[in-house]
Write a protein that holds these residues in place. Structure first.
Motif: not given
Length: 110
Positions: A39-42, A44-47, A70-73
């Motif tokens: 989210a931070a790199r792009l 974009i809001v986390q939700n 947290s969840i790692r993708y």
């Protein structure tokens, strides 16, 4: 991969943010990134990011692993290869050797 799974994957990648997420994860490699970092790199809001990641996960293009809170993708390269194989299944009118340069170009060394 069947037609329905291919349609889910293509629909997931047919949205600008999800395509950017998938490309970021592919660049990052099999180690993936935590959802917050994506989210931070792009920017974009986390939700909102969470909703996009859920669509990619449902489409079989990313895998998710919980790490504490947290969840790692990470990119699901098997799902991606299955999509490419489905798209190229009947390649070149029964002459798959004509598609060999394409197949070599997309073969992942990871």
């Amino acid at each position: 991969m069947d037609k329905e799974a291919a349609l889910r994957a293509l629909a997931a990648l047919g949205q600008d943010t999800r395509l950017e997420v998938f490309r970021l994860l592919v660049r990052t490699g099999t180690g993936g990134l935590p959802a917050g970092d994506i989210a931070a790199r792009l920017d974009i809001v986390q939700n909102t990011m969470s909703a996009h990641l859920k669509v990619l996960d449902h489409a079989g293009l990313v895998s998710a692993e919980r790490e504490g809170r947290s969840i790692r993708y990470a990119p699901d390269m098997t799902g991606f290869r299955d999509l490419l194989a489905y798209l190229m299944e009947d390649c070149c009118n029964g002459a798959p050797e004509l598609c060999q340069p394409i197949i070599q170009a997309v073969t992942c060394k990871c």
